[in-house]
Write a protein that holds these residues in place. Structure first.
Motif: not given
Length: 128
Positions: A18, A21-22, A25, A48, A51-52, A55, A98, A102
Motif C-alpha cells: 500500500i 502504491v500510494q 499514485l 485515487t 484515497r490511497s 487507506c 484496500v 482505492l
C-alpha cells in the motif's frame, strides 16, 4: 512460525505494498521532489492518490490494533482454530478493504472494515 504470525507478516507485507502504491499514485500529483522534501508545505492529494493515502493511514491503524492481539496470544500460547480463523478473516477483509477503498466503493468498504475490526476485537476477547 505459527499461522497467525504468518498472517501478521502477510499483513505487514500488504501495508508495504500500500505504501508503494500510494507513493506511485502521489508522484504525478505532487512530484518526486516534494515527496523527498521535509513536506513543510502541505499539499492535498486528490482522487485515487488521496484515497490511497487515507487507506494507508487506516491500514497502519489496523496493524497497530491487530499486531498486539496476535503477539499477546502468541506469548500466552493461546493460538487455536478460532484465533486462526479470526486472523484469516482479518487479512482477507483488509485485502478486500484496500481494493474497495482505492476504487471508491464506500458502503461495502465500510462493511468490510467492520468485519476486519470485529475479527481483531474478537482476538482480544480470546486473549483475556
Amino acid at each position: 512460525m505459527s499461522s497467525e504470525l504468518s498472517i501478521l507478516a502477510l499483513y505487514g507485507l500488504l501495508v508495504v505494498i500500500i505504501i508503494l502504491v500510494q507513493v506511485l499514485l502521489a508522484i504525478p500529483q505532487v512530484g518526486l521532489s516534494y515527496l523527498a522534501s521535509p513536506r513543510d508545505e502541505k499539499r492535498e492529494l486528490t482522487g485515487t492518490a488521496g484515497r490511497s493515502l487515507r487507506c494507508l493511514e487506516n491500514s497502519v491503524i489496523a496493524m497497530a490494533l491487530f499486531a498486539p492481539a496476535v503477539l499477546i496470544l502468541h506469548v500466552q500460547a493461546g493460538f487455536t482454530a478460532t484465533t486462526l480463523l479470526m486472523a484469516q478473516i482479518f487479512l482477507i477483509a483488509r485485502a478486500v478493504y484496500v481494493v474497495l477503498y482505492l476504487t471508491g466503493i464506500s458502503w461495502v468498504r465500510t462493511g468490510v472494515w467492520i468485519v476486519g475490526f470485529l475479527a481483531t476485537a474478537y482476538l482480544y476477547l480470546l486473549a483475556l
